[in-house]
Each structure stands twice: as structure tokens, then as C-alpha cells.
Design a protein around this motif. Structure first.
Motif, short mmCIF file in Angstrom:
data_model
loop_
_atom_site.label_atom_id
_atom_site.label_comp_id
_atom_site.label_asym_id
_atom_site.label_seq_id
_atom_site.Cartn_x
_atom_site.Cartn_y
_atom_site.Cartn_z
N ALA A 45 0.70 -1.19 0.01
CA ALA A 45 -0.14 -0.05 -0.09
C ALA A 45 0.88 1.06 0.07
CB ALA A 45 -0.83 0.01 1.14
N ALA A 46 1.89 1.15 0.67
CA ALA A 46 2.72 2.53 0.78
C ALA A 46 3.55 2.58 -0.59
CB ALA A 46 3.86 2.24 2.02
N GLY A 47 3.75 1.57 -1.19
CA GLY A 47 4.58 1.63 -2.25
C GLY A 47 3.77 2.03 -3.57
N GLY A 48 2.35 2.10 -3.11
CA GLY A 48 1.66 2.55 -4.55
C GLY A 48 0.83 1.53 -5.05
N ARG A 49 0.93 0.20 -4.57
CA ARG A 49 0.44 -0.93 -5.44
C ARG A 49 -1.11 -1.27 -4.97
NH1 ARG A 49 2.26 -7.09 -5.14
NH2 ARG A 49 3.71 -6.21 -3.94
N GLY A 50 -1.78 -1.36 -5.71
CA GLY A 50 -3.51 -1.41 -5.54
C GLY A 50 -4.29 -0.45 -4.78
N THR A 51 -5.26 -0.68 -4.49
CA THR A 51 -6.16 0.33 -3.78
C THR A 51 -6.32 -0.15 -2.30
OG1 THR A 51 -8.14 -0.97 -4.19
CG2 THR A 51 -7.75 0.73 -5.73
N PRO A 52 -6.44 0.83 -1.24
CA PRO A 52 -6.47 0.67 0.23
C PRO A 52 -7.20 -0.57 0.52
CG PRO A 52 -6.46 2.86 -0.28
CD PRO A 52 -6.68 2.15 -1.57
N THR A 53 -8.52 -0.84 0.00
CA THR A 53 -9.29 -1.73 0.16
C THR A 53 -8.71 -3.42 -0.11
OG1 THR A 53 -10.41 -1.89 -1.84
CG2 THR A 53 -11.50 -0.76 -0.11
N ASN A 54 -7.62 -3.28 -1.00
CA ASN A 54 -6.94 -4.65 -1.09
C ASN A 54 -6.33 -5.34 0.19
OD1 ASN A 54 -7.14 -4.50 -3.76
ND2 ASN A 54 -5.29 -4.05 -4.32
N TYR A 55 -5.95 -4.24 1.30
CA TYR A 55 -5.36 -4.54 2.32
C TYR A 55 -6.11 -4.66 3.79
CZ TYR A 55 -1.91 -3.32 -0.92
OH TYR A 55 -1.53 -3.57 -2.18
N THR A 56 -7.62 -4.74 3.35
CA THR A 56 -8.53 -4.84 4.79
C THR A 56 -9.54 -5.69 4.37
OG1 THR A 56 -9.80 -3.06 3.76
CG2 THR A 56 -8.01 -2.28 4.96
N VAL A 57 -10.20 -6.03 5.62
CA VAL A 57 -11.28 -7.23 5.68
C VAL A 57 -12.15 -6.51 6.77
CG1 VAL A 57 -11.96 -9.52 5.85
CG2 VAL A 57 -9.62 -9.16 5.11
N ASN A 58 -13.42 -6.35 6.09
CA ASN A 58 -14.43 -6.10 7.12
C ASN A 58 -14.57 -6.73 8.14
OD1 ASN A 58 -14.90 -3.45 5.71
ND2 ASN A 58 -16.29 -4.37 4.31
N LEU A 59 -14.59 -6.24 9.34
CA LEU A 59 -14.99 -7.03 10.67
C LEU A 59 -16.45 -7.91 10.70
CD1 LEU A 59 -13.66 -5.01 13.51
CD2 LEU A 59 -12.49 -6.84 12.34
N SER A 60 -17.30 -7.11 9.87
CA SER A 60 -18.81 -7.62 9.69
C SER A 60 -18.60 -8.84 8.57
CB SER A 60 -19.54 -6.55 9.33
OG SER A 60 -19.25 -6.01 8.34
N ASP A 61 -17.61 -9.11 7.79
CA ASP A 61 -17.65 -10.09 6.97
C ASP A 61 -16.98 -11.34 7.65
OD1 ASP A 61 -18.82 -9.06 4.84
OD2 ASP A 61 -16.93 -8.26 3.84
N LEU A 62 -16.16 -10.99 8.81
CA LEU A 62 -15.66 -12.27 9.49
C LEU A 62 -16.35 -12.97 10.73
CD1 LEU A 62 -11.99 -10.75 10.06
CD2 LEU A 62 -12.81 -12.44 8.42
N VAL A 63 -17.12 -12.10 11.51
CA VAL A 63 -18.08 -12.49 12.42
C VAL A 63 -19.49 -12.21 12.03
CG1 VAL A 63 -16.17 -12.53 14.22
CG2 VAL A 63 -17.40 -10.49 14.02
N ARG A 64 -20.22 -13.12 11.79
CA ARG A 64 -21.84 -12.98 11.47
C ARG A 64 -22.69 -13.45 12.38
NH1 ARG A 64 -20.82 -12.27 5.79
NH2 ARG A 64 -22.48 -13.53 4.99
#
Ligand code: NAD
Length: 394
Positions: A45-64
Motif C-alpha cells: 500500500a505504501a509503495g503505491g500498489r493496488g487500492t487501500p481496500t486490498n489490505y483490509t477485511v471488514n470485521l462484519s464479514d468475519l463475524v456474523r
């Protein structure tokens, strides 16, 4: 119903939450952000690769499940006597059982000016800050052609420093072209106090990584210790200094200071001591994992603070807090070292997998594979499928 809290949704906390959710053990997860961050990929992300959402996972997608509760807040204190959690929002939470996985902060070793005058790579926000800061320097160069604007210093050549340097080096040619700057005017120095980069991997792979970095244009400086940082200037032992508008510190980490403040028995990195069940030696109602935990291997050596161990601990944290609530026997934690992989830019890297050395494209591919394996572990096929198009885009 037992009041169980999981503090922090890093690698250990997120996995603990996923596992508690799976067995419908009621709990509340408290995390600063509504997402889990793939911290091991932040250099991308720091090096300008991809969009920020590539590096996150919503908590609501993990615990349901309905039995799982998510609170977005920052824990600011743990009162162990009253069994109360304090938070940034001012809300207090009474607990009966705790899983602490509050991660790490940068270690500045008391170096004067370092904290004030350097950038760090700790979370998504700081990764974006690095990327934007470098781009701003390139943009400003046209009107103010000061060579310091095109000089980047990365302090520390551990895994974070090397992966970040590798990634930035791959980004610099296109960034230079974008702002009409001759690439040969741009400089990246990776400064390391010890006699070698990446001391945790074998000597031959270290020199391979050094070769890859140098080929991409890095100036690698070992046996060079940063002793002070002032505005736009890094001061080295021996009196030399380097002027640079981008100074990034990757020189070490320590556990979240909340653990020391809460009076746990801690090691020199501020990690709280646990027994073989990842249970605090100071409080049987508290389980601690990830970079917050002082865990020793069979030979009494403390485990390094890595994502792979944190993830492994997440399973045991969940199993044991649930067993403790239901008065069942606890399960011992055994660390399994799957290897270490360091990327040096988007395609290549070095490391070992199950003790087998890998380098070049094979290491780059192995790193991509471990990313997919991790996504499958925390979110199953659903999450892997959701994230794969973003990964394939690279
Ligand atoms: P680190 O402590 O492993 O490395 C920091 C480096 O900075 C060291 O080599 C140290 O000698 C150097 N340093 C310290 N003070 C200095 C000074 N004054 N001047 C110059 N150099 C100085 O820190 P890290 O790289 O952030 O890694 C932290 C943890 O996270 C480690 O356990 C690491 O294994 C893990 N990690 C793993 C990966 C991966 O598996 N790919 C990636 C990043 C981090």
C-alpha cells in the motif's frame, strides 16, 4: 451469559473472534477500525500498489452470528481489579473474561527526534501517508528542485524495512516518469545498524536480497547506526548526516503499552507473560496472544512477533477462553514455524518455506500463495473469492 471481550482485531484477535463466532460462544470484539488490516502487506500500500481496500477485511464479514458483537472504539485502559475496560469514547465495559491481542507500536529506542521527524508503517493510514508524502515531494520538485526531496531514507533493514524498500524501488521509475524527473536523481538509502540485513534468514539468501535491492537501485548501508533525527536530516554514529525529506523508521517494534500500564508481568519488549495455554501468569481470566504475548518456545526462547504465530495463537485463544468459561480442560499452544518470506518488490523475494530456501519469482509466488491461504483461513471461500479479483489485478 459470560461477558467475554476480545481486544484487537489483528492476526491473533481476528482469528480468535472468527473461531468464537464459529462455535457461537458469545463475545464482544473491540477494535479501533471497522476492519482487520493485512499488516504484512502494508508495504504494498505504501509503495503505491493496488487500492487501500486490498489490505483490509471488514470485521462484519468475519463475524456474523447474533452472539458476536463488534464495538469500534480504542481500548485506553484495563482495570484488572475492577474488571473494567476503558475506551477512547469514554464508554466503560465490565468483563468476566478477556482475550488481549492489542498488537504493537513502533520502538524508537529513545533516539532523539526520531518519533517527531519520521514516518512509520504501522497501519493503513500510515501506509497511505508514506505514499502521499513521497508523491508530494516529487510533485513539489518542479518548483523547488532541492535534491533532498528526491532522497528517501528507510531506517532499519529487518523484514519491514527490506520489504518496504523493495516495493518503493519498484514504484520510483513510474513516479519519476509521472513528474518528468530523471530516475537517476532519485535516491533510496536503507540504513542498518547491524553488519547485515535480514539477520533472521540464511546468509546466502541475505546476500541474494541485498543483490535484488541494489539492482533495483537501493543504497544499502550496514554497520551504520542512526543516533538522532532532526527535521529532514538523519544523523549517523560517527558524525555523518543524510539530508532527506522522506525519513521512514522501520527499526523495531514493541508491544502495546497498555499491557505494562495494566501491571502485567512483561518482557523487555513490553509483552505480557503467558503460560502454555496463553493464559496470563498474572490473571487466569485473561488470555493473551499475538505481539502482545510473551510466549517461549520449548528451549525457553521468546517467539518473535510474527503474523504466522499470531494467527496460530488465535485458534488456541478462542478454544481456551471458551473452555475456561465452561470449565473444560485447556489446550497447550505449540508454535509451528512454516518459514519466513520477504518480498523484494511485487514479483520477487527471498525466504524459506518449511526449511527449504526459496528466492526470486518462486518466493514472490509463495508469498502470494500464503496470502490466499490466510484469507481462506479467516474467511473461507467466500472471502477468498471476494478478494481474489483485487489480488489478480496486480
Ligand atoms: P526488526 O526489529 O526485525 O528489524 C529492525 C532492524 O532495524 C534491525 O535489523 C535493527 O538492527 C535495525 N535498527 C535498529 N535500530 C537501528 C538504528 N538506530 N539505526 C539503524 N538501524 C537500526 O523490526 P521489523 O522489521 O519491523 O520486524 C518486526 C517483527 O515483525 C519481526 O519479528 C519480523 O519478523 C516481523 N515481520 C515479518 C515480516 C514477514 O514475515 N515478511 C514482515 C515484516 C515484519
Amino acid at each position: 451469559m459470560a461477558k467475554t471481550f476480545v481486544l484487537g482485531a489483528g492476526y491473533a484477535g481476528a482469528m480468535a473472534a472468527v473461531q468464537l463466532d464459529k462455535i457461537a460462544e458469545p463475545f464482544t470484539l473491540i477494535n479501533k477500525t471497522p476492519y482487520h488490516t493485512l499488516v504484512t502487506l502494508l508495504h504494498e500500500a505504501a509503495g503505491g500498489r493496488g487500492t487501500p481496500t486490498n489490505y483490509t477485511v471488514n470485521l462484519s464479514d468475519l463475524v456474523r452470528r447474533e452472539t458476536s458483537n463488534i464495538v469500534i472504539d480504542e481500548v485506553t485502559g484495563i482495570d484488572r481489579e475492577k474488571r473494567v475496560l476503558k475506551t477512547r469514547s469514554g464508554q466503560e465495559h465490565e468483563y468476566e473474561w478477556l482475550v488481549i491481542a492489542l498488537g504493537w507500536v513502533s520502538e524508537y529506542f529513545g533516539i532523539p527526534g526520531l518519533k517527531e521527524h519520521s514516518l512509520v508503517l504501522n497501519d493503513l493510514d500510515t501506509a497511505i501517508q508514506i505514499r502521499e508524502h513521497i508523491e508530494q515531494q516529487f510533485a513539489a520538485y518542479k518548483d523547488d528542485p532541492n535534491p533532498e526531496r528526491l532522497r528517501i531514507v528507510v531506517g532499519g533493514a529487518g523484514l519491514t524495512g527490506v520489504e518496504l524498500a523493495g516495493e518503493l524501488l519498484d514504484w520510483l521509475p513510474s513516479l519519476s516518469a509521472k513528474y518528468g524527473i530523471d530516475r537517476s536523481l532519485v535516491e533510496l538509502q536503507n540504513i542498518e545498524a547491524m553488519s547485515t540485513i535480514l539477520p533472521m534468514i540464511s546468509e546466502s539468501l541475505r546476500s541474494e536480497a541485498a543483490r535484488m535491492l541494489t539492482e533495483k537501485g537501493a543504497i544499502l548501508r550496514t554497520n551504520t547506526k542512526i543516533v538522532e533525527v532532526t527535521e529532514n536530516e538523519v544523523h549517523l554514529e560517527g558524525g555523518e548526516s543524510v539530508k532527506a525529506r522522506t525519513i521512514i523508521w522501520t527499526g523495531g517494534v514493541r508491544a502495546n503499552p497498555l499491557l505494562t500500564e495494566a501491571g502485567f508481568t512483561v518482557d523487555r519488549r513490553g509483552r505480557a507473560k503467558v503460560n502454555e495455554y496463553l493464559q496470563s501468569v498474572d490473571d487466569p481470566r485473561i488470555f493473551i496472544g499475538g505481539d502482545s504475548a510473551w510466549v517461549e518456545d520449548e528451549n525457553g526462547r521468546p517467539l518473535p512477533p510474527t503474523a504466522q504465530y499470531a494467527t496460530q495463537m488465535g485458534y488456541v485463544l478462542a478454544a481456551n477462553v471458551s473452555s475456561a468459561i465452561h470449565r473444560q480442560p485447556l489446550r497447550a499452544f505449540h508454535a509451528h514455524n512454516m518459514g519466513t518470506l520477504a518480498s523484494v518488490g511485487p514479483e520477487v523475494g527471498v525466504g524459506n518455506m518449511f526449511g527449504i530456501p526459496v528466492k526470486g519469482l518462486a518466493a514472490g509466488l509463495a508469498k502470494e500463495a500464503s496470502k490466499l491461504k490466510y484469507l481462506y483461513q479467516i474467511g473461507g471461500l467466500r472471502l477468498t473469492a471476494q478478494k481474489t479479483p483485487e489480488i489478480a489485478h496486480f
